[in-house]
Design a protein around this motif. Structure first.
Motif, PDB file in Angstrom:
ATOM      1  N   GLU A   1       0.824  -1.207   0.000  1.00  0.00           N
ATOM      2  CA  GLU A   1       0.000   0.000   0.000  1.00  0.00           C
ATOM      3  C   GLU A   1       0.860   1.260   0.000  1.00  0.00           C
ATOM      4  O   GLU A   1       0.517   2.258  -0.645  1.00  0.00           O
ATOM      5  CB  GLU A   1      -0.924  -0.006   1.211  1.00  0.00           C
ATOM      6  N   ALA A   2       1.974   1.220   0.703  1.00  0.00           N
ATOM      7  CA  ALA A   2       2.845   2.399   0.795  1.00  0.00           C
ATOM      8  C   ALA A   2       3.549   2.689  -0.525  1.00  0.00           C
ATOM      9  O   ALA A   2       3.756   3.854  -0.886  1.00  0.00           O
ATOM     10  CB  ALA A   2       3.869   2.209   1.911  1.00  0.00           C
ATOM     11  N   THR A   3       3.915   1.635  -1.239  1.00  0.00           N
ATOM     12  CA  THR A   3       4.701   1.813  -2.469  1.00  0.00           C
ATOM     13  C   THR A   3       3.864   1.766  -3.739  1.00  0.00           C
ATOM     14  O   THR A   3       4.307   2.253  -4.793  1.00  0.00           O
ATOM     15  CB  THR A   3       5.780   0.721  -2.574  1.00  0.00           C
ATOM     16  N   GLY A   4       2.679   1.150  -3.663  1.00  0.00           N
ATOM     17  CA  GLY A   4       1.881   0.960  -4.879  1.00  0.00           C
ATOM     18  C   GLY A   4       2.461  -0.094  -5.800  1.00  0.00           C
ATOM     19  O   GLY A   4       2.154  -0.128  -6.991  1.00  0.00           O
ATOM     20  N   LEU A   5       3.286  -0.983  -5.236  1.00  0.00           N
ATOM     21  CA  LEU A   5       3.944  -2.029  -6.018  1.00  0.00           C
ATOM     22  C   LEU A   5       3.491  -3.406  -5.544  1.00  0.00           C
ATOM     23  O   LEU A   5       2.893  -3.547  -4.485  1.00  0.00           O
ATOM     24  CB  LEU A   5       5.458  -1.911  -5.877  1.00  0.00           C
ATOM     25  N   PHE A   6       3.788  -4.441  -6.334  1.00  0.00           N
ATOM     26  CA  PHE A   6       3.515  -5.809  -5.918  1.00  0.00           C
ATOM     27  C   PHE A   6       4.477  -6.769  -6.602  1.00  0.00           C
ATOM     28  O   PHE A   6       5.089  -6.436  -7.626  1.00  0.00           O
ATOM     29  CB  PHE A   6       2.059  -6.205  -6.200  1.00  0.00           C
TER      30      PHE A   6
ATOM     31  N   GLN B   1       0.855  -1.392  -9.147  1.00  0.00           N
ATOM     32  CA  GLN B   1      -0.542  -1.785  -8.995  1.00  0.00           C
ATOM     33  C   GLN B   1      -1.419  -0.913  -9.891  1.00  0.00           C
ATOM     34  O   GLN B   1      -1.192   0.291 -10.011  1.00  0.00           O
ATOM     35  CB  GLN B   1      -0.994  -1.615  -7.542  1.00  0.00           C
ATOM     36  N   ARG B   2      -2.428  -1.555 -10.489  1.00  0.00           N
ATOM     37  CA  ARG B   2      -3.407  -0.805 -11.273  1.00  0.00           C
ATOM     38  C   ARG B   2      -4.792  -1.371 -11.023  1.00  0.00           C
ATOM     39  O   ARG B   2      -4.982  -2.588 -11.072  1.00  0.00           O
ATOM     40  CB  ARG B   2      -3.102  -0.883 -12.777  1.00  0.00           C
TER      41      ARG B   2
ATOM     42  N   ASP C   1      -6.458  -8.680  -0.424  1.00  0.00           N
ATOM     43  CA  ASP C   1      -5.694  -7.849  -1.360  1.00  0.00           C
ATOM     44  C   ASP C   1      -5.428  -8.623  -2.656  1.00  0.00           C
ATOM     45  O   ASP C   1      -4.763  -9.655  -2.638  1.00  0.00           O
ATOM     46  CB  ASP C   1      -4.366  -7.449  -0.713  1.00  0.00           C
ATOM     47  N   PRO C   2      -5.921  -8.137  -3.798  1.00  0.00           N
ATOM     48  CA  PRO C   2      -5.664  -8.838  -5.064  1.00  0.00           C
ATOM     49  C   PRO C   2      -4.204  -8.799  -5.482  1.00  0.00           C
ATOM     50  O   PRO C   2      -3.800  -9.541  -6.384  1.00  0.00           O
ATOM     51  CB  PRO C   2      -6.547  -8.093  -6.074  1.00  0.00           C
ATOM     52  N   PHE C   3      -3.416  -7.948  -4.818  1.00  0.00           N
ATOM     53  CA  PHE C   3      -1.999  -7.841  -5.154  1.00  0.00           C
ATOM     54  C   PHE C   3      -1.104  -8.608  -4.191  1.00  0.00           C
ATOM     55  O   PHE C   3       0.125  -8.457  -4.227  1.00  0.00           O
ATOM     56  CB  PHE C   3      -1.586  -6.369  -5.213  1.00  0.00           C
TER      57      PHE C   3
END
Length: 264
Positions: free
Chosen positions: A27-32, A104-105, A155-157
């Protein structure tokens, strides 16, 4: 840019990538994280290049060359790492030889075009990441328009959910929305909104589906909440003929998806 190498388990990049197992870090980075060359290639086929591509020294596949080339072309970072690093990041023995980091998108509800596909899937409060990933993969395989997540869902990620999609998460729009927003948006749906209820009179094969059909599924434990169940204009049941009194959520959703798409 060029390929660089990392051999230290304590390297800051290794620690940062491994931290993506944690929801708060995602959530903090927007990455997965995504594991495996197949998933990376599926992403590239959908125009999604990794922000970072890591591969082991033993990785040897013609498609890896493509992944490296396209990641660098998109200004992503490519790193060759040791097997020990792959194991540390994957948190398991016998890890994939390729691990990637993506942005993430998600898609907004209002951006969906219901008439672009004959069937869509909405999941309310799904809790198991494997189930979620399998539903996304099944929806992709059946040609559904997208997957809508309602309320407090897993979380889908997460690594487990991404793994279970086998790359299909890059092929479908994924929406995350509140129950209130979904109920308001549902009023504009041009076809059938179908829920599964044990008390339904229609069997899942013979219900009057009107395309586009929105299939709404709840948790295995409690099903749909009363508010979402009431928003369905068609209720159906999948018969239980053996001793088991319920189906796995992903299996039940798959049954519904193909019942609907076979009628389309």
């Amino acid at each position: 840019m060029s390929v660089r190498q990392i051999a230290s388990l304590t390297n800051p990049t290794v620690k940062a990538v491994r931290a993506l197992h944690m929801k708060k870090e995602r959530e903090a980075t927007g990455l997965f994280l995504a594991e495996g060359l197949k998933i990376v290639i599926e992403a590239l086929d959908q125009g999604r290049a990794p922000k970072m591509l890591m591969f082991g020294k033993e990785a040897d596949h013609p498609l890896l060359d493509r992944a490296v080339r396209e990641t660098l072309a998109a200004r992503g970072e490519v790193i060759e790492v040791t097997r020990e690093i792959l194991e540390k990041i994957a948190r398991r023995e016998n890890p994939q030889t390729v691990i990637a980091v993506f942005e993430q998108r998600t898609t907004a509800l209002d951006a969906l075009d219901p008439k672009s596909a004959s069937a869509w899937v909405a999941l309310e409060q799904v809790r198991d990441p494997g189930n979620l990933g399998t539903v996304i993969r099944t929806a992709d395989a059946a040609g559904c328009g997208g997957v809508i997540l309602i309320g407090e869902t897993v979380d889908p990620f997460s690594v487990e959910a991404v793994r279970a999609t086998m790359g299909s998460m890059f092929a479908l729009p994924i929406v995350r929305t509140s129950r209130e927003a979904f109920l308001a948006w549902r009023k504009t749906w041009p076809g059938s909104v179908v829920g599964t209820l044990l008390s339904a009179t229609h069997g899942y094969r013979d219900a009057p589906y009107k395309a586009p059909t929105l299939i709404v599924m709840g948790t295995e434990q409690s099903g749909l909440t009363p508010e979402v169940a009431a928003a369905c204009d068609v209720n159906v049941k999948i018969p239980m003929r053996g001793r088991a009194d319920s189906l796995n959520l992903a299996v039940a959703t798959g049954v519904m998806i193909y019942a609907v798409t076979d009628q389309a």
